[in-house]
Design an enzyme around this catalytic site. Structure first.
Site, PDB file in Angstrom:
ATOM      1  N   TYR A   1       0.833  -1.191   0.000  1.00 32.79           N
ATOM      2  CA  TYR A   1       0.000   0.000   0.000  1.00 32.79           C
ATOM      3  C   TYR A   1       0.871   1.247   0.000  1.00 32.79           C
ATOM      4  CZ  TYR A   1       0.813   1.049   4.981  1.00 32.79           C
ATOM      5  OH  TYR A   1       1.380   1.390   6.185  1.00 32.79           O
TER       6      TYR A   1
ATOM      7  N   ARG B   1       8.515   4.260  -4.503  1.00 37.69           N
ATOM      8  CA  ARG B   1       8.565   3.259  -3.432  1.00 37.69           C
ATOM      9  C   ARG B   1       7.562   2.143  -3.669  1.00 37.69           C
ATOM     10  NH1 ARG B   1       7.696   5.231   2.658  1.00 37.69           N
ATOM     11  NH2 ARG B   1       5.581   5.526   1.869  1.00 37.69           N
TER      12      ARG B   1
ATOM     13  N   ARG C   1      -7.351 -20.618  -2.085  1.00 36.72           N
ATOM     14  CA  ARG C   1      -6.351 -20.473  -1.044  1.00 36.72           C
ATOM     15  C   ARG C   1      -5.229 -21.496  -1.202  1.00 36.72           C
ATOM     16  NH1 ARG C   1      -4.738 -21.785   4.124  1.00 36.72           N
ATOM     17  NH2 ARG C   1      -4.238 -19.996   5.466  1.00 36.72           N
TER      18      ARG C   1
ATOM     19  N   LYS D   1       6.564  -1.881   1.985  1.00 33.82           N
ATOM     20  CA  LYS D   1       5.354  -1.312   2.601  1.00 33.82           C
ATOM     21  C   LYS D   1       4.172  -2.246   2.356  1.00 33.82           C
ATOM     22  CE  LYS D   1       3.135   3.201   3.255  1.00 33.82           C
ATOM     23  NZ  LYS D   1       3.587   3.442   4.639  1.00 33.82           N
TER      24      LYS D   1
ATOM     25  N   GLU E   1      11.395   2.449  14.831  1.00 37.60           N
ATOM     26  CA  GLU E   1      10.545   3.540  14.360  1.00 37.60           C
ATOM     27  C   GLU E   1       9.270   3.550  15.184  1.00 37.60           C
ATOM     28  OE1 GLU E   1       9.817   2.791  10.192  1.00 37.60           O
ATOM     29  OE2 GLU E   1       9.598   0.645  10.540  1.00 37.60           O
TER      30      GLU E   1
END
Length: 281
Positions: A33, A52, A100, A144, A176
């Site tokens: 995301y 990114r 799945r 990310k 962070e």
């Protein structure tokens, strides 16, 4: 009136937006995301976020489902349809839908969803109070991904303790925040933030702030720091796409700068907003 969101090529009311229960983003967090800030109805740091995004997708063996130009147009259309002046625009790309199976297939039809969130970005910042927590996230924080459960748990723990957020610690050093990059300002004026690696997200706002700090002749030191060092600092702050530069006024019960935002964080936030208004699209 409900928001208009984007789902795989269609702009629809949020109540009508659906994704398959077999989407790998839902089943395996097999997705990435990005979040861009919206300021004055314009998009901040678009190029950096797309760069990114492409890197994150590549690290997960995925490509871009649309071109950069198409992605920009979707951003602009969502902002227009929802009449957002300040806030955020969120995008998520999953590997796609399949029965799945832990083994994923190549060249699946990816899922792309996007939505806006209206929120104030330029109001005066009073500062937040943080607590430390063990960093239990996976080892590739530079990608990310939507694997945000650990961050969610840490932030919720902080709220339950009457604080605002958590700073995460691994091997004795701050990595962070739960959804941000962390900084301290030493008593001799150095800005200290953890160096880039797979241990932290390579923040787009982080990159911009360090560039602006250097242009302001502020001294920067990229290295790990401890909670104790942070508690002894002159001030602290964090950066994130929709928070810009946000002061931290307490760390594990110890107030910094008398419990008030410090001058470095305030100045960097002002300059970042000024520069964003010169370059947003």
């Amino acid at each position: 009136m409900s928001r208009i969101v984007y789902v795989n090529g269609a702009y629809v009311p949020e109540e009508e937006a659906t994704v398959s229960i077999f989407d790998r983003g839902f089943l395996f967090a097999d997705a990435v995301y990005e979040v861009c800030a919206i300021l004055d109805g314009k998009i901040c740091e678009f190029e950096g976020h797309v760069e990114r995004l492409i890197r994150s997708l590549g690290e997960l063996d995925m490509g871009m489902p649309v071109s950069k130009e198409e992605l920009l147009e979707i951003h602009r259309e969502l902002i227009k349809r929802n009449n957002v002046e300040q806030g955020a625009i969120y995008l998520q790309i999953t590997r796609g839908t399949a029965d799945r199976d832990f083994v994923y297939k190549k060249d699946m039809k990816q899922t792309l969803v996007m939505f806006t969130q209206a929120k104030g970005l330029t109001e005066e910042k009073a500062g937040i109070r943080v607590v430390s927590a063990p960093d239990i996230r996976w080892g590739r924080r530079d990608i990310k991904t939507v694997q945000l459960l650990a961050s969610s748990m840490c932030k919720t723990m902080a709220k339950a303790a009457g604080k605002d957020d958590a700073w995460l610690v691994q091997d004795g050093f701050v990595t962070e925040g739960s959804s941000s990059n962390a900084y301290i300002v030493t008593k001799d004026g150095k800005i200290v933030t953890r160096n880039l690696s797979t241990s932290i997200l390579h923040g787009i706002t982080r990159k911009a702030i360090l560039r602006l700090a250097a242009e302001l002749d502020m001294e920067i030191e990229e290295r790990p720091f401890t909670i104790a060092e942070a508690q002894d600092a002159a001030e602290a702050f964090f950066t994130a796409a929709t928070a810009f530069v946000y002061p931290v006024i307490e760390i594990d019960g110890v107030e910094l700068n008398g419990g008030k935002p410090g001058p470095v964080a305030k100045r960097l936030n002002e300059v970042y907003i000024e520069e964003s208004r010169k370059s947003y699209i």
